[in-house]
Scaffold this motif. Structure first.
Motif, short mmCIF file in Angstrom:
data_model
loop_
_atom_site.label_atom_id
_atom_site.label_comp_id
_atom_site.label_asym_id
_atom_site.label_seq_id
_atom_site.Cartn_x
_atom_site.Cartn_y
_atom_site.Cartn_z
N VAL A 18 0.93 -1.04 0.04
CA VAL A 18 0.00 0.02 -0.04
C VAL A 18 0.85 1.26 0.05
N ARG A 19 1.80 1.17 0.84
CA ARG A 19 2.99 2.19 0.97
C ARG A 19 3.56 2.51 -0.60
N ALA A 20 4.10 1.35 -0.85
CA ALA A 20 4.60 1.74 -2.35
C ALA A 20 3.98 2.06 -3.46
N LYS A 21 2.57 1.62 -3.26
CA LYS A 21 1.58 2.15 -4.34
C LYS A 21 1.34 3.41 -4.02
N GLN A 22 1.92 4.20 -3.13
CA GLN A 22 1.51 5.43 -2.67
C GLN A 22 -0.18 5.89 -2.34
N MET A 23 -0.55 5.01 -1.56
CA MET A 23 -1.91 4.88 -1.10
C MET A 23 -2.01 4.85 0.30
N PRO A 24 -1.32 5.94 1.00
CA PRO A 24 -1.57 6.15 2.36
C PRO A 24 -3.07 5.93 2.89
N SER A 25 -4.04 6.17 2.04
CA SER A 25 -5.40 6.08 2.96
C SER A 25 -5.86 4.59 3.09
N ALA A 26 -5.10 3.93 2.18
CA ALA A 26 -5.36 2.49 2.47
C ALA A 26 -4.89 1.80 3.68
N LEU A 27 -4.13 2.46 4.21
CA LEU A 27 -3.61 1.97 5.55
C LEU A 27 -4.77 1.78 6.28
N GLY A 28 -5.42 2.82 6.68
CA GLY A 28 -6.76 2.56 7.33
C GLY A 28 -7.37 1.50 7.04
N THR A 29 -7.69 1.48 5.85
CA THR A 29 -8.66 0.31 5.17
C THR A 29 -8.01 -0.94 5.85
N LEU A 30 -6.76 -1.09 5.58
CA LEU A 30 -6.11 -2.56 6.05
C LEU A 30 -6.41 -2.74 7.55
N ASN A 31 -6.14 -1.71 8.34
CA ASN A 31 -6.46 -1.74 9.80
C ASN A 31 -8.07 -2.24 9.96
N GLN A 32 -8.81 -1.62 9.38
CA GLN A 32 -10.27 -1.86 9.53
C GLN A 32 -10.67 -3.28 8.87
N VAL A 33 -9.94 -3.75 8.08
CA VAL A 33 -10.14 -5.16 7.48
C VAL A 33 -9.49 -6.13 8.65
N LEU A 34 -8.59 -5.90 9.10
CA LEU A 34 -8.00 -6.95 10.29
C LEU A 34 -9.02 -6.91 11.50
N LEU A 35 -9.50 -5.68 11.74
CA LEU A 35 -10.38 -5.70 13.00
C LEU A 35 -11.59 -6.28 12.62
N LEU A 36 -12.23 -6.11 11.37
CA LEU A 36 -13.68 -6.68 11.09
C LEU A 36 -13.51 -8.23 10.95
N ASP A 37 -12.41 -8.58 10.19
CA ASP A 37 -11.89 -9.98 10.19
C ASP A 37 -11.93 -10.74 11.59
N GLU A 38 -11.25 -10.17 12.49
CA GLU A 38 -11.29 -10.80 13.78
C GLU A 38 -12.54 -10.86 14.51
N GLU A 39 -13.26 -9.93 14.30
CA GLU A 39 -14.64 -9.73 14.74
C GLU A 39 -15.58 -10.66 14.30
N HIS A 40 -15.42 -10.69 12.98
CA HIS A 40 -16.38 -11.51 12.16
C HIS A 40 -16.16 -13.04 12.50
N ARG A 41 -14.79 -13.41 12.75
CA ARG A 41 -14.46 -14.86 13.02
C ARG A 41 -14.98 -15.34 14.24
N LEU A 42 -14.63 -14.60 14.91
CA LEU A 42 -15.41 -14.77 16.75
C LEU A 42 -16.81 -14.94 16.71
N LEU A 43 -17.53 -14.01 15.75
CA LEU A 43 -18.86 -14.19 15.86
C LEU A 43 -19.17 -15.18 15.10
N ARG A 44 -18.65 -15.70 13.96
CA ARG A 44 -19.16 -16.99 13.19
C ARG A 44 -19.21 -18.17 13.96
#
Length: 426
Positions: A18-44
RNA sequence: GGAGGGUUGGCCGAGCGGUUGAAGGCGGCAGUCUUGAAAACUGCAGUAGGGGAGACCCUACCGGGGGUUCGAAUCCCUCACCCUCCGCCA
Protein backbone atom coordinates in the motif's frame (compact mmCIF):
# COMPACT_ATOMS: atom_id res chain seq x y z
CA UNK A 1 -9.26 -8.33 -4.37
CA UNK A 2 -6.57 -9.78 -2.15
CA UNK A 3 -6.73 -13.10 -0.35
CA UNK A 4 -8.08 -12.44 3.12
CA UNK A 5 -5.90 -15.23 4.44
CA UNK A 6 -2.78 -13.50 3.15
CA UNK A 7 -3.87 -10.22 4.66
CA UNK A 8 -4.51 -11.91 7.99
CA UNK A 9 -1.24 -13.80 8.06
CA UNK A 10 1.04 -11.21 6.48
CA UNK A 11 -0.42 -7.79 7.10
CA UNK A 12 3.05 -6.26 6.85
CA UNK A 13 3.31 -7.36 3.21
CA UNK A 14 0.07 -5.62 2.41
CA UNK A 15 1.08 -2.56 4.39
CA UNK A 16 4.30 -2.30 2.43
CA UNK A 17 2.43 -2.74 -0.88
CA UNK A 18 0.00 0.00 0.00
CA UNK A 19 2.86 2.35 0.82
CA UNK A 20 4.75 1.45 -2.36
CA UNK A 21 1.66 2.14 -4.41
CA UNK A 22 1.41 5.57 -2.80
CA UNK A 23 -1.98 4.90 -1.29
CA UNK A 24 -1.61 6.04 2.32
CA UNK A 25 -5.38 6.15 2.81
CA UNK A 26 -5.51 2.40 2.30
CA UNK A 27 -3.49 1.90 5.50
CA UNK A 28 -6.60 2.74 7.49
CA UNK A 29 -8.60 0.38 5.32
CA UNK A 30 -6.12 -2.38 6.05
CA UNK A 31 -6.47 -1.92 9.80
CA UNK A 32 -10.21 -1.88 9.40
CA UNK A 33 -10.07 -5.14 7.45
CA UNK A 34 -8.00 -6.78 10.17
CA UNK A 35 -10.40 -5.67 12.89
CA UNK A 36 -13.52 -6.63 10.97
CA UNK A 37 -12.04 -10.00 10.11
CA UNK A 38 -11.17 -10.75 13.73
CA UNK A 39 -14.63 -9.74 14.90
CA UNK A 40 -16.32 -11.63 12.11
CA UNK A 41 -14.46 -14.84 12.85
CA UNK A 42 -15.31 -14.74 16.54
CA UNK A 43 -18.92 -14.09 15.71
CA UNK A 44 -19.04 -16.92 13.22
CA UNK A 45 -17.81 -19.57 15.61
CA UNK A 46 -20.43 -18.45 18.08
CA UNK A 47 -23.06 -18.47 15.35
CA UNK A 48 -22.08 -21.88 14.09
CA UNK A 49 -22.26 -23.41 17.55
CA UNK A 50 -25.78 -22.07 17.90
CA UNK A 51 -26.73 -23.30 14.45
CA UNK A 52 -25.39 -26.76 15.24
CA UNK A 53 -27.54 -26.91 18.33
CA UNK A 54 -30.58 -25.68 16.45
CA UNK A 55 -30.10 -28.31 13.78
CA UNK A 56 -29.73 -31.07 16.36
CA UNK A 57 -32.83 -29.97 18.26
CA UNK A 58 -34.89 -29.64 15.08
CA UNK A 59 -33.97 -33.15 14.18
CA UNK A 60 -35.05 -34.36 17.60
CA UNK A 61 -38.39 -32.56 17.31
CA UNK A 62 -38.91 -34.29 13.98
CA UNK A 63 -38.22 -37.67 15.58
CA UNK A 64 -40.57 -37.02 18.51
CA UNK A 65 -43.39 -35.88 16.23
CA UNK A 66 -43.02 -38.84 13.97
CA UNK A 67 -43.39 -41.13 16.95
CA UNK A 68 -46.38 -39.10 18.11
CA UNK A 69 -44.70 -37.90 21.30
CA UNK A 70 -44.98 -34.42 22.79
CA UNK A 71 -42.32 -31.93 21.75
CA UNK A 72 -43.81 -28.80 23.28
CA UNK A 73 -41.02 -28.16 25.78
CA UNK A 74 -38.32 -28.52 23.23
CA UNK A 75 -40.12 -26.25 20.78
CA UNK A 76 -40.50 -23.58 23.43
CA UNK A 77 -36.81 -23.89 24.21
CA UNK A 78 -35.97 -23.50 20.55
CA UNK A 79 -37.71 -20.16 20.30
CA UNK A 80 -34.98 -18.34 22.20
CA UNK A 81 -32.19 -20.20 20.46
CA UNK A 82 -33.69 -19.42 17.10
CA UNK A 83 -33.91 -15.72 17.92
CA UNK A 84 -30.28 -15.75 18.94
CA UNK A 85 -29.26 -17.43 15.70
CA UNK A 86 -31.20 -14.85 13.75
CA UNK A 87 -29.57 -12.02 15.62
CA UNK A 88 -26.09 -13.43 15.05
CA UNK A 89 -26.82 -14.05 11.39
CA UNK A 90 -27.83 -10.47 10.90
CA UNK A 91 -24.71 -9.25 12.67
CA UNK A 92 -22.58 -11.57 10.59
CA UNK A 93 -24.13 -10.34 7.35
CA UNK A 94 -23.50 -6.76 8.24
CA UNK A 95 -19.89 -7.41 9.28
CA UNK A 96 -19.25 -9.39 6.14
CA UNK A 97 -20.65 -6.63 3.95
CA UNK A 98 -18.37 -4.10 5.63
CA UNK A 99 -15.44 -6.45 5.29
CA UNK A 100 -16.08 -7.07 1.61
CA UNK A 101 -16.38 -3.42 0.75
CA UNK A 102 -13.20 -2.61 2.67
CA UNK A 103 -11.44 -5.46 0.91
CA UNK A 104 -12.31 -3.91 -2.45
CA UNK A 105 -10.22 -0.88 -1.56
CA UNK A 106 -6.94 -2.71 -1.04
CA UNK A 107 -4.70 -2.74 -4.11
CA UNK A 108 -2.83 -5.68 -5.58
CA UNK A 109 0.68 -6.36 -4.31
CA UNK A 110 3.49 -5.34 -6.70
CA UNK A 111 5.85 -8.03 -7.98
CA UNK A 112 9.35 -8.02 -6.51
CA UNK A 113 10.81 -6.96 -9.87
CA UNK A 114 8.86 -3.71 -9.83
CA UNK A 115 11.06 -0.76 -8.82
CA UNK A 116 9.92 1.42 -5.96
CA UNK A 117 8.89 4.86 -7.07
CA UNK A 118 6.67 7.71 -6.04
CA UNK A 119 5.47 8.80 -9.47
CA UNK A 120 5.80 8.42 -13.21
CA UNK A 121 9.25 10.02 -12.99
CA UNK A 122 10.55 6.85 -11.39
CA UNK A 123 9.57 4.55 -14.24
CA UNK A 124 12.53 2.86 -15.89
CA UNK A 125 13.22 2.94 -19.57
CA UNK A 126 14.24 -0.62 -20.39
CA UNK A 127 15.23 -0.07 -24.00
CA UNK A 128 14.57 2.02 -27.04
CA UNK A 129 14.18 0.57 -30.51
CA UNK A 130 13.89 1.93 -34.03
CA UNK A 131 15.20 5.05 -35.71
CA UNK A 132 13.61 8.39 -35.05
CA UNK A 133 12.88 9.96 -38.43
CA UNK A 134 14.99 12.95 -39.50
CA UNK A 135 13.33 15.58 -41.67
CA UNK A 136 14.81 18.27 -43.87
CA UNK A 137 11.68 20.31 -43.32
CA UNK A 138 9.76 21.31 -40.24
CA UNK A 139 7.74 18.33 -39.04
CA UNK A 140 4.15 19.14 -38.21
CA UNK A 141 2.11 17.77 -35.31
CA UNK A 142 -0.66 15.40 -36.32
CA UNK A 143 -3.46 17.85 -35.62
CA UNK A 144 -2.14 20.22 -38.26
CA UNK A 145 -1.67 17.44 -40.81
CA UNK A 146 -5.06 15.97 -40.05
CA UNK A 147 -6.86 19.28 -40.16
CA UNK A 148 -5.23 20.29 -43.43
CA UNK A 149 -6.54 17.16 -45.17
CA UNK A 150 -9.77 16.70 -43.24
CA UNK A 151 -8.62 13.30 -41.95
CA UNK A 152 -9.64 14.08 -38.43
CA UNK A 153 -12.40 16.62 -37.83
CA UNK A 154 -12.30 17.72 -34.22
CA UNK A 155 -14.83 20.48 -34.80
CA UNK A 156 -17.37 18.03 -36.17
CA UNK A 157 -16.97 15.93 -33.05
CA UNK A 158 -17.50 18.95 -30.84
CA UNK A 159 -20.67 19.81 -32.77
CA UNK A 160 -22.23 16.39 -32.55
CA UNK A 161 -20.95 15.28 -29.17
CA UNK A 162 -18.35 17.37 -27.43
CA UNK A 163 -14.64 17.89 -27.03
CA UNK A 164 -12.65 14.68 -27.04
CA UNK A 165 -14.82 12.86 -29.54
CA UNK A 166 -12.89 13.07 -32.79
CA UNK A 167 -14.51 12.37 -36.13
CA UNK A 168 -12.29 10.47 -38.57
CA UNK A 169 -12.97 11.05 -42.25
CA UNK A 170 -11.62 9.96 -45.59
CA UNK A 171 -7.97 8.91 -45.37
CA UNK A 172 -8.08 9.19 -41.58
CA UNK A 173 -10.99 6.78 -41.31
CA UNK A 174 -9.33 4.40 -43.76
CA UNK A 175 -6.09 4.48 -41.83
CA UNK A 176 -7.96 3.78 -38.59
CA UNK A 177 -9.88 0.88 -40.08
CA UNK A 178 -6.74 -0.53 -41.70
CA UNK A 179 -4.76 -0.32 -38.51
CA UNK A 180 -7.45 -2.07 -36.48
CA UNK A 181 -7.72 -4.79 -39.06
CA UNK A 182 -3.98 -5.23 -39.26
CA UNK A 183 -3.62 -5.58 -35.49
CA UNK A 184 -6.55 -7.96 -35.12
CA UNK A 185 -5.31 -10.20 -37.91
CA UNK A 186 -1.83 -10.29 -36.42
CA UNK A 187 -3.18 -11.27 -33.01
CA UNK A 188 -5.45 -13.92 -34.44
CA UNK A 189 -2.39 -15.30 -36.25
CA UNK A 190 -0.61 -15.36 -32.89
CA UNK A 191 -3.31 -17.61 -31.45
CA UNK A 192 -5.74 -15.14 -29.95
CA UNK A 193 -9.47 -15.72 -30.30
CA UNK A 194 -11.24 -12.72 -31.78
CA UNK A 195 -14.18 -11.40 -29.80
CA UNK A 196 -16.75 -8.72 -30.57
CA UNK A 197 -17.83 -7.20 -27.27
CA UNK A 198 -20.74 -5.28 -25.74
CA UNK A 199 -19.92 -1.62 -25.16
CA UNK A 200 -21.60 -1.48 -21.77
CA UNK A 201 -20.91 -3.43 -18.57
CA UNK A 202 -22.92 -3.99 -15.44
CA UNK A 203 -21.66 -2.95 -12.03
CA UNK A 204 -20.90 -6.51 -11.02
CA UNK A 205 -18.39 -7.09 -13.80
CA UNK A 206 -16.85 -3.69 -13.33
CA UNK A 207 -16.38 -4.43 -9.64
CA UNK A 208 -14.84 -7.79 -10.36
CA UNK A 209 -12.23 -6.33 -12.67
CA UNK A 210 -11.42 -3.64 -10.12
CA UNK A 211 -12.86 -0.70 -12.08
CA UNK A 212 -15.48 -0.14 -9.39
CA UNK A 213 -15.60 1.37 -6.83
CA UNK A 214 -14.63 4.08 -9.29
CA UNK A 215 -12.93 6.78 -7.31
CA UNK A 216 -11.52 8.74 -10.20
CA UNK A 217 -14.82 8.79 -12.04
CA UNK A 218 -13.16 7.27 -15.06
CA UNK A 219 -16.21 5.49 -16.42
CA UNK A 220 -19.28 7.01 -17.97
CA UNK A 221 -22.30 5.83 -16.05
CA UNK A 222 -25.47 5.56 -18.10
CA UNK A 223 -29.04 4.52 -17.31
CA UNK A 224 -30.29 1.10 -16.20
CA UNK A 225 -27.20 0.51 -14.07
CA UNK A 226 -24.79 0.26 -16.98
CA UNK A 227 -21.37 1.77 -17.54
CA UNK A 228 -19.73 2.41 -20.89
CA UNK A 229 -16.61 0.31 -21.15
CA UNK A 230 -13.31 2.17 -20.67
CA UNK A 231 -11.65 -0.85 -22.29
CA UNK A 232 -12.82 -4.20 -23.61
CA UNK A 233 -10.76 -5.78 -20.83
CA UNK A 234 -13.86 -5.62 -18.64
CA UNK A 235 -15.76 -7.84 -21.05
CA UNK A 236 -12.89 -10.11 -22.07
CA UNK A 237 -11.97 -10.76 -18.44
CA UNK A 238 -15.52 -10.79 -17.12
CA UNK A 239 -16.57 -13.42 -19.65
CA UNK A 240 -15.30 -16.21 -17.43
CA UNK A 241 -16.86 -15.00 -14.21
CA UNK A 242 -17.64 -18.04 -12.07
CA UNK A 243 -16.13 -20.50 -14.51
CA UNK A 244 -13.91 -23.43 -13.69
CA UNK A 245 -11.67 -23.71 -16.73
CA UNK A 246 -10.00 -26.82 -18.00
CA UNK A 247 -6.31 -26.74 -17.06
CA UNK A 248 -5.46 -28.25 -20.43
CA UNK A 249 -7.13 -25.33 -22.24
CA UNK A 250 -4.90 -22.70 -20.59
CA UNK A 251 -3.79 -20.21 -21.55
CA UNK A 252 -6.96 -18.71 -22.97
CA UNK A 253 -6.12 -15.80 -25.23
CA UNK A 254 -8.68 -13.27 -26.40
CA UNK A 255 -8.51 -10.17 -28.50
CA UNK A 256 -11.12 -7.56 -29.30
CA UNK A 257 -11.29 -4.26 -31.11
CA UNK A 258 -13.68 -1.87 -29.48
CA UNK A 259 -14.43 1.72 -28.79
CA UNK A 260 -13.24 2.77 -25.33
CA UNK A 261 -15.00 5.52 -23.42
CA UNK A 262 -13.32 7.41 -20.64
CA UNK A 263 -14.25 10.56 -18.79
CA UNK A 264 -10.62 11.65 -18.36
CA UNK A 265 -11.87 14.22 -15.87
CA UNK A 266 -9.52 17.12 -15.29
CA UNK A 267 -7.33 16.64 -18.34
CA UNK A 268 -6.27 19.77 -20.16
CA UNK A 269 -3.36 21.49 -21.83
CA UNK A 270 -1.00 20.76 -24.67
CA UNK A 271 -0.63 17.07 -23.90
CA UNK A 272 -4.28 16.49 -24.77
CA UNK A 273 -4.15 18.34 -28.09
CA UNK A 274 -5.35 16.66 -31.23
CA UNK A 275 -6.00 13.02 -30.52
CA UNK A 276 -3.35 12.52 -27.87
CA UNK A 277 -6.07 11.96 -25.32
CA UNK A 278 -9.74 11.66 -26.11
CA UNK A 279 -12.92 10.53 -24.41
CA UNK A 280 -13.55 7.93 -27.10
CA UNK A 281 -10.90 5.95 -28.93
CA UNK A 282 -10.56 2.58 -30.56
CA UNK A 283 -8.33 -0.01 -29.02
CA UNK A 284 -7.32 -3.56 -29.84
CA UNK A 285 -6.98 -5.37 -26.57
CA UNK A 286 -5.48 -8.71 -25.56
CA UNK A 287 -6.44 -10.69 -22.50
CA UNK A 288 -5.01 -13.94 -21.22
CA UNK A 289 -6.10 -16.40 -18.56
CA UNK A 290 -3.03 -18.38 -17.51
CA UNK A 291 -1.80 -20.91 -15.03
CA UNK A 292 -0.30 -19.00 -12.06
CA UNK A 293 3.18 -20.29 -12.89
CA UNK A 294 2.97 -18.99 -16.44
CA UNK A 295 1.70 -15.46 -16.02
CA UNK A 296 5.00 -13.60 -15.99
CA UNK A 297 6.22 -15.49 -19.06
CA UNK A 298 2.91 -14.69 -20.74
CA UNK A 299 3.41 -11.05 -19.87
CA UNK A 300 6.75 -11.01 -21.65
CA UNK A 301 5.22 -12.73 -24.66
CA UNK A 302 2.33 -10.28 -24.86
CA UNK A 303 4.67 -7.33 -24.64
CA UNK A 304 6.89 -8.87 -27.29
CA UNK A 305 3.89 -9.32 -29.54
CA UNK A 306 2.90 -5.67 -29.26
CA UNK A 307 6.48 -4.70 -29.93
CA UNK A 308 6.63 -6.87 -33.02
CA UNK A 309 3.69 -4.93 -34.41
CA UNK A 310 5.44 -1.65 -33.78
CA UNK A 311 8.53 -3.10 -35.46
CA UNK A 312 6.42 -4.03 -38.45
CA UNK A 313 4.90 -0.55 -38.53
CA UNK A 314 8.47 0.80 -38.38
CA UNK A 315 7.69 3.13 -35.54
CA UNK A 316 10.41 3.98 -33.02
CA UNK A 317 9.40 3.04 -29.50
CA UNK A 318 10.63 2.29 -26.03
CA UNK A 319 9.57 0.01 -23.24
CA UNK A 320 9.07 1.26 -19.71
CA UNK A 321 9.03 -0.78 -16.55
CA UNK A 322 6.49 1.03 -14.43
CA UNK A 323 7.36 1.80 -10.82
CA UNK A 324 5.21 0.94 -7.80
CA UNK A 325 3.74 4.42 -7.66
CA UNK A 326 2.59 4.36 -11.26
CA UNK A 327 1.16 0.89 -11.71
CA UNK A 328 -2.57 0.60 -11.35
CA UNK A 329 -4.68 -0.56 -8.46
CA UNK A 330 -5.17 -4.08 -9.81
CA UNK A 331 -1.74 -4.58 -11.28
CA UNK A 332 1.23 -6.52 -9.94
CA UNK A 333 3.50 -5.43 -12.76
CA UNK A 334 3.16 -3.27 -15.82
CA UNK A 335 5.07 -2.36 -18.94
CA UNK A 336 4.22 0.63 -21.08
CA UNK A 337 5.19 0.98 -24.70
CA UNK A 338 5.70 4.51 -25.92
CA UNK A 339 5.99 5.53 -29.54
CA UNK A 340 8.04 8.45 -30.69
CA UNK A 341 5.91 11.13 -32.21
CA UNK A 342 8.14 13.21 -34.46
CA UNK A 343 5.86 16.21 -34.95
CA UNK A 344 5.43 16.78 -31.22
CA UNK A 345 8.86 15.46 -30.37
CA UNK A 346 7.60 13.42 -27.48
CA UNK A 347 6.82 9.85 -26.50
CA UNK A 348 3.19 8.74 -26.59
CA UNK A 349 1.94 5.83 -24.54
CA UNK A 350 0.27 3.45 -26.98
CA UNK A 351 0.30 0.20 -25.12
CA UNK A 352 0.30 -1.08 -21.62
CA UNK A 353 0.68 -4.70 -20.61
CA UNK A 354 -0.19 -5.78 -17.10
CA UNK A 355 -0.14 -8.87 -14.98
CA UNK A 356 -3.08 -8.79 -12.60
CA UNK A 357 -2.09 -12.15 -11.04
CA UNK A 358 -5.07 -13.58 -9.13
CA UNK A 359 -6.46 -10.20 -8.07
CA UNK A 360 -9.32 -10.14 -10.56
CA UNK A 361 -9.72 -13.91 -10.66
CA UNK A 362 -10.53 -14.03 -6.96
CA UNK A 363 -13.33 -11.54 -7.31
CA UNK A 364 -14.47 -13.12 -10.56
CA UNK A 365 -14.30 -16.65 -9.22
CA UNK A 366 -12.42 -17.74 -12.33
CA UNK A 367 -10.58 -20.94 -11.54
CA UNK A 368 -9.10 -23.96 -13.27
CA UNK A 369 -8.47 -27.62 -12.61
CA UNK A 370 -7.69 -30.78 -14.51
CA UNK A 371 -10.74 -31.70 -16.54
CA UNK A 372 -12.51 -28.35 -16.11
CA UNK A 373 -15.84 -27.96 -14.33
CA UNK A 374 -16.52 -31.69 -14.16
CA UNK A 375 -12.93 -32.54 -13.32
CA UNK A 376 -11.30 -33.59 -10.09
CA UNK A 377 -9.07 -31.89 -7.60
CA UNK A 378 -9.14 -28.49 -6.04
CA UNK A 379 -9.97 -25.62 -8.35
CA UNK A 380 -7.25 -22.99 -8.26
CA UNK A 381 -7.42 -19.31 -9.23
CA UNK A 382 -6.10 -18.42 -12.67
CA UNK A 383 -3.98 -15.38 -13.37
CA UNK A 384 -5.35 -12.73 -15.69
CA UNK A 385 -3.33 -10.41 -17.88
CA UNK A 386 -4.30 -7.67 -20.22
CA UNK A 387 -2.44 -5.62 -22.73
CA UNK A 388 -3.14 -3.37 -25.60
CA UNK A 389 -1.98 -3.83 -29.07
CA UNK A 390 -2.53 -0.17 -29.15
CA UNK A 391 -4.77 2.64 -28.49
CA UNK A 392 -5.35 3.43 -32.13
CA UNK A 393 -5.58 7.19 -31.87
CA UNK A 394 -2.04 7.66 -30.66
CA UNK A 395 -0.58 5.22 -33.13
CA UNK A 396 -2.35 7.16 -35.86
CA UNK A 397 -0.94 10.39 -34.46
CA UNK A 398 2.53 8.84 -34.57
CA UNK A 399 2.08 7.47 -38.08
CA UNK A 400 0.92 10.84 -39.39
CA UNK A 401 3.82 12.62 -37.76
CA UNK A 402 6.57 10.11 -38.52
CA UNK A 403 5.52 9.31 -42.05
CA UNK A 404 4.83 12.85 -43.25
CA UNK A 405 6.68 14.09 -46.29
CA UNK A 406 7.81 17.49 -47.56
CA UNK A 407 4.69 17.85 -49.72
CA UNK A 408 2.41 17.61 -46.68
CA UNK A 409 1.23 14.09 -47.45
CA UNK A 410 1.71 10.95 -45.40
CA UNK A 411 3.14 7.69 -46.64
CA UNK A 412 1.23 4.62 -45.49
CA UNK A 413 3.38 2.11 -43.59
CA UNK A 414 4.10 -0.84 -45.87
CA UNK A 415 2.31 -3.42 -43.75
CA UNK A 416 -0.86 -1.32 -43.73
CA UNK A 417 -1.05 -0.77 -47.48
CA UNK A 418 -3.12 -3.87 -48.22
CA UNK A 419 -5.61 -2.73 -45.60
CA UNK A 420 -5.68 0.97 -46.43
CA UNK A 421 -5.65 0.37 -50.16
CA UNK A 422 -3.10 3.02 -51.03
CA UNK A 423 0.54 3.97 -50.53
CA UNK A 424 0.13 7.57 -49.59
CA UNK A 425 -2.54 9.75 -48.01
CA UNK A 426 -2.94 13.22 -49.43
C1' G B 1 -44.25 -2.34 -23.06
C1' G B 2 -48.23 -6.54 -21.97
C1' A B 3 -49.43 -11.94 -20.62
C1' G B 4 -47.79 -16.58 -19.10
C1' G B 5 -43.93 -20.55 -17.88
C1' G B 6 -39.28 -21.66 -15.79
C1' U B 7 -34.20 -21.55 -12.77
C1' U B 8 -32.17 -28.20 -8.19
C1' G B 9 -25.17 -31.18 -8.19
C1' G B 10 -20.50 -31.66 -14.57
C1' C B 11 -25.34 -32.84 -17.49
C1' C B 12 -30.60 -34.74 -17.45
C1' G B 13 -34.17 -35.09 -13.75
C1' A B 14 -37.10 -36.43 -8.70
C1' G B 15 -38.23 -33.98 -4.50
C1' C B 16 -45.20 -34.72 1.24
C1' G B 17 -42.20 -28.19 5.65
C1' G B 18 -38.83 -32.68 9.80
C1' U B 19 -32.50 -38.57 9.38
C1' U B 20 -32.46 -34.49 1.80
C1' G B 21 -26.14 -32.32 0.62
C1' A B 22 -30.34 -33.68 -1.82
C1' A B 23 -33.71 -40.13 -5.23
C1' G B 24 -32.82 -42.01 -10.13
C1' G B 25 -30.19 -41.79 -14.75
C1' C B 26 -25.98 -40.13 -17.74
C1' G B 27 -21.07 -38.73 -17.64
C1' G B 28 -16.20 -39.01 -14.47
C1' C B 29 -12.60 -41.82 -11.42
C1' A B 30 -10.90 -46.50 -9.00
C1' G B 31 -11.48 -51.69 -8.68
C1' U B 32 -13.41 -56.94 -9.91
C1' C B 33 -13.78 -59.91 -14.30
C1' U B 34 -10.81 -60.06 -19.24
C1' U B 35 -4.73 -61.52 -23.04
C1' G B 36 -6.64 -56.33 -23.90
C1' A B 37 -11.14 -53.69 -24.60
C1' A B 38 -16.41 -53.61 -24.17
C1' A B 39 -20.36 -55.30 -21.13
C1' A B 40 -21.64 -56.46 -16.21
C1' C B 41 -20.83 -55.79 -11.07
C1' U B 42 -18.63 -53.07 -6.68
C1' G B 43 -16.87 -48.72 -4.69
C1' C B 44 -15.43 -43.27 -4.78
C1' A B 45 -16.74 -38.66 -6.04
C1' G B 46 -19.85 -30.98 -5.09
C1' U B 47 -18.20 -25.80 -3.43
C1' A B 48 -16.67 -22.61 0.44
C1' G B 49 -15.42 -21.50 5.59
C1' G B 50 -13.91 -23.30 10.48
C1' G B 51 -11.91 -27.06 14.16
C1' G B 52 -8.51 -31.36 14.86
C1' A B 53 -1.74 -34.34 14.74
C1' G B 54 -5.09 -37.61 12.36
C1' A B 55 -9.49 -40.87 11.69
C1' C B 56 -12.84 -37.27 11.33
C1' C B 57 -16.22 -33.27 13.16
C1' C B 58 -19.06 -28.53 12.69
C1' U B 59 -21.32 -24.55 9.52
C1' A B 60 -23.25 -22.49 5.05
C1' C B 61 -24.83 -23.23 0.00
C1' C B 62 -31.00 -26.37 -4.37
C1' G B 63 -30.67 -18.54 -9.46
C1' G B 64 -29.56 -13.72 -5.75
C1' G B 65 -31.58 -11.27 -1.40
C1' G B 66 -35.23 -10.95 2.48
C1' G B 67 -39.30 -13.19 5.36
C1' U B 68 -42.77 -17.00 7.81
C1' U B 69 -41.61 -21.37 11.08
C1' C B 70 -39.00 -24.80 16.68
C1' G B 71 -37.33 -26.51 11.61
C1' A B 72 -37.48 -24.30 4.41
C1' A B 73 -35.00 -27.08 -1.86
C1' U B 74 -40.27 -27.33 -0.29
C1' C B 75 -44.66 -21.65 1.98
C1' C B 76 -44.55 -15.94 1.20
C1' C B 77 -42.17 -11.32 -0.79
C1' U B 78 -38.59 -9.25 -3.94
C1' C B 79 -34.78 -8.94 -7.64
C1' A B 80 -32.00 -11.07 -11.68
C1' C B 81 -31.79 -14.24 -15.70
C1' C B 82 -33.96 -17.78 -19.34
C1' C B 83 -38.18 -19.56 -22.43
C1' U B 84 -43.14 -18.90 -25.05
C1' C B 85 -46.92 -15.61 -27.06
C1' C B 86 -48.45 -10.39 -28.32
C1' G B 87 -46.74 -5.32 -29.47
C1' C B 88 -42.65 -2.25 -31.35
C1' C B 89 -38.19 -2.15 -34.10
C1' A B 90 -32.39 -2.33 -36.68
Amino acid sequence: MLDLKVIREHPEVVRQAVRAKQMPSALGTLNQVLLLDEEHRLLRSDLEANQAQRNASSKRIGDLKRRGEAAGDLIREMGALSDEVKRLEEKSRSLDAQLQSALLELPNIPHESVPYGASEHDNRVMFERGEKPAFDFEAKPHWELAAAHGWIDLAAGVKTTGAGFPVFKGGGARLLRGLIQYCLNALVDAGYTEVAVPLMVNAESATATGHLPDKEGQMYEVTDGFYLIPTSELILTGMHKGDILDAAALPLKYTAASACLRREAGSYGAHVRGINRTHQFDKVEMVQFTHPDESYAAMEAMTGLSESLLDALELPYRRLLMCTGDIGFTQAKKYDLEVWSAGQERWLEVSSVSNITDFQARRLGTRFREGGAQGRGKPELVHTLNGSAFGMARVIAAILENYQDAEGGVRVPVVLRPYVGRERLE
